[in-house]
Motif scaffolding. Structure first.
Motif, PDB file in Angstrom:
ATOM      1  N   LEU A   1       0.833  -1.202   0.000  1.00 58.74           N
ATOM      2  CA  LEU A   1       0.000   0.000   0.000  1.00 58.74           C
ATOM      3  C   LEU A   1       0.868   1.252   0.000  1.00 58.74           C
ATOM      4  N   ARG A   2       1.853   1.288   0.866  1.00 58.45           N
ATOM      5  CA  ARG A   2       2.707   2.475   0.978  1.00 58.45           C
ATOM      6  C   ARG A   2       3.534   2.684  -0.286  1.00 58.45           C
TER       7      ARG A   2
ATOM      8  N   SER B   1       1.360   4.090  -2.966  1.00 56.19           N
ATOM      9  CA  SER B   1       0.899   5.449  -2.665  1.00 56.19           C
ATOM     10  C   SER B   1       2.006   6.491  -2.721  1.00 56.19           C
ATOM     11  N   GLU B   2       3.223   6.067  -3.015  1.00 55.77           N
ATOM     12  CA  GLU B   2       4.334   7.019  -3.077  1.00 55.77           C
ATOM     13  C   GLU B   2       4.050   8.094  -4.126  1.00 55.77           C
TER      14      GLU B   2
ATOM     15  N   LEU C   1       1.690  10.299  -4.026  1.00 57.74           N
ATOM     16  CA  LEU C   1       0.322  10.826  -3.955  1.00 57.74           C
ATOM     17  C   LEU C   1       0.254  11.966  -2.951  1.00 57.74           C
TER      18      LEU C   1
ATOM     19  N   CYS D   1      -1.291  13.402  -0.120  1.00 57.07           N
ATOM     20  CA  CYS D   1      -2.190  12.894   0.921  1.00 57.07           C
ATOM     21  C   CYS D   1      -2.975  13.998   1.613  1.00 57.07           C
TER      22      CYS D   1
ATOM     23  N   LEU E   1      -5.174   6.127   3.613  1.00 54.25           N
ATOM     24  CA  LEU E   1      -4.332   5.850   2.448  1.00 54.25           C
ATOM     25  C   LEU E   1      -5.035   4.902   1.478  1.00 54.25           C
ATOM     26  N   CYS E   2      -5.748   3.920   2.034  1.00 53.49           N
ATOM     27  CA  CYS E   2      -6.533   2.996   1.195  1.00 53.49           C
ATOM     28  C   CYS E   2      -7.613   3.754   0.427  1.00 53.49           C
TER      29      CYS E   2
ATOM     30  N   LEU F   1      -7.627   6.930  -0.347  1.00 51.75           N
ATOM     31  CA  LEU F   1      -6.986   7.805  -1.324  1.00 51.75           C
ATOM     32  C   LEU F   1      -6.553   7.033  -2.562  1.00 51.75           C
ATOM     33  N   LEU F   2      -6.008   5.825  -2.361  1.00 52.53           N
ATOM     34  CA  LEU F   2      -5.552   5.023  -3.494  1.00 52.53           C
ATOM     35  C   LEU F   2      -6.726   4.591  -4.366  1.00 52.53           C
TER      36      LEU F   2
ATOM     37  N   GLN G   1      -7.850   7.567  -6.242  1.00 54.00           N
ATOM     38  CA  GLN G   1      -6.899   7.935  -7.282  1.00 54.00           C
ATOM     39  C   GLN G   1      -7.160   7.139  -8.559  1.00 54.00           C
TER      40      GLN G   1
END
Length: 453
Positions: free
Chosen positions: A98-99, A102-103, A105, A107, A402-403, A405-406, A409
């Motif tokens: 996940l991380r 998400s690099e 992005l 946030c 983060l989930c 947001l992904l 996206q």
């Protein structure tokens, strides 16, 4: 004095017992359309013609699975274990994925908390309780964002997805006052009590409610749209999980693509081209001229308040291509959408409290209260309380965000590929609602929205 025949005399003497025996001898069976009720076997054919559960004729705008997306069963295993059954190592690997994905992005979304004068009196009404005030603030901000994007104007059709009682469309209609040729299509798959759209009697606006799942909705088959050729503005307040993806595909893939293939010139553009100087001056004085798009598109804009990412579905998700480009697939998506519920850790209650709140919410719905309350999350198998303790509550919240947001996206990338300029922003304070992200999109050729003061 009436004389009875022998048969009638016999019936009178046994008090109708023979008839009762005859009825008791008749066999009752489960209705094949709905096993919740029974029917006399010898009356089955007659019953099936009038049973409330019989399949009714589908309207022209119903096309099975038209917005569902491609079904790719090979990617999804038959059984996926709950997050709580994963080992600590498996969970850590998921979080690393996940991380990494998400690099880069952003946030931190832009704050776009707005209001609108149409709701001024309602917002300041002391009779409103906390719940009503909360929903009014959200509706006011969504309406303010619609106006900021120059989408609040005449000669267009607002399609409200997941309309519920229709309150968002109600406030849009109030804000438009006497703007001409404004139509509202309210899409809701379930029967809804205490609807407000039936109260509108303005001569310049038309309300039409469709009881249909967005998955099967073909907008260009709706007579109102096929006849008037008005540009569509897609709106929604707290459109849950998968419904957002279905609505996006319904708007930009099914409807817009079909209109462009037919190369139709809609009413709004024809009026723009054919207006006399007098009409233009009149509209300019009313402040409506600026809200007629210079270049028409089937979908003039999209404004949707997002909600419940944990209820997304891989098949219907519009961002599959984006996930695959990141080296992610259906299994990763499944766990990310489950982990997205961690973002609302702070709203979780104990099992008893959650049960009590669920009961209260059912009572409220019976009273006509607004749907999509943000309190009363039930403890689930994937809840933070049931997971390994190597993460703090705050860390789990960040992972949940983060989930979300992904997943969002992927929707942004989808809209960009379809010729739109999309954006995500916070439209309301998290103290009002933890589901506080608004997805907006304008066609690429539209003028950029005015900057709010």
């Amino acid at each position: 004095m009436r004389l009875f025949c022998g048969k009638e005399e016999a019936v009178l003497q046994d008090g109708g017992g023979s008839r009762k025996k005859e009825e008791n001898a008749r066999k009752r069976i489960l209705c094949p359309l709905d096993p919740k009720h029974t029917v006399y076997e010898d009356q089955l054919a007659k019953h099936l013609k009038k049973c409330n559960s019989r399949e009714k004729p589908k309207p022209d705008f119903f096309i099975q699975d038209i917005n569902a997306g491609l079904k790719d069963e090979t990617e999804i295993p038959d059984q996926l274990v709950p997050i709580s059954s994963l080992s600590e190592e498996q969970l850590e690997n998921l979080i690393k994925k996940l991380r990494k994905a998400s690099e880069g992005l952003n946030c931190t979304l832009k704050d776009q908390i707005m209001s609108h004068p149409a709701l001024h009196d309602a917002l300041n009404d002391p009779k409103n309780g906390d719940s009503a005030a909360k929903h009014l603030k959200q509706q006011a901000s969504i309406l303010g964002n619609i106006e900021n994007l120059k989408l609040l104007g005449p000669r267009r059709c607002f399609v409200e997805f997941g309309a519920g009682k229709g309150k968002l469309s109600h406030w849009v209609d109030i804000a438009l006052k006497d703007a001409e040729k404004v139509h509202f299509i309210l899409v809701e798959k379930v029967t809804t009590r205490f609807k407000v759209d039936g109260k509108h009697r303005k001569k310049n606006s038309v309300f039409e409610r469709l009881q249909i799942d967005i998955q099967h909705l073909c907008l260009n088959k709706i007579p109102l749209l096929s006849k008037e050729k008005l540009p569509v503005v897609g709106i929604g307040k707290h459109l849950c999980g998968v419904a957002t993806d279905l609505a996006l595909r319904c708007l930009v893939e099914t409807y817009a693509a079909s209109c462009e293939e037919r190369n139709e010139e809609p009413l709004a553009k024809r009026i723009k081209n054919d207006k006399t100087e007098k009409e233009i001056n009149t509209l300019a004085k009313e402040g409506n001229e600026k809200n007629i798009p210079e270049k028409w598109t089937p979908v003039a804009g999209i404004v949707i308040a997002l909600c419940c990412h944990h209820r997304c579905d891989w098949r219907h998700y519009v961002g599959k291509e984006y996930f695959r480009a990141l080296g992610l697939g259906a299994v990763d998506f499944h766990y990310f959408q489950r982990m997205s519920s961690w973002a609302t850790c702070g709203m979780r209650k104990t099992s008893l409290e959650a049960s009590n709140i669920s009961t209260k919410r059912r009572d409220k719905q019976n009273d006509g209260s607004e749907e999509h309350d943000d309190g009363g999350y039930t403890i689930t198998d994937d809840s933070p309380e049931s997971l390994p303790g190597f993460l703090t509550v705050e860390e789990k919240k960040k992972i949940g965000h983060l989930c979300k947001l992904l997943i969002d996206q992927g929707r942004i990338k989808y809209l960009q590929q379809k010729g739109f300029s999309p954006a995500l922003q916070y439209y309301i304070d998290p103290l009002v609602s933890l589901e506080n992200v608004l997805l907006t999109a304008l066609p690429n050729h539209s003028s950029s929205p005015e900057t709010s003061a």
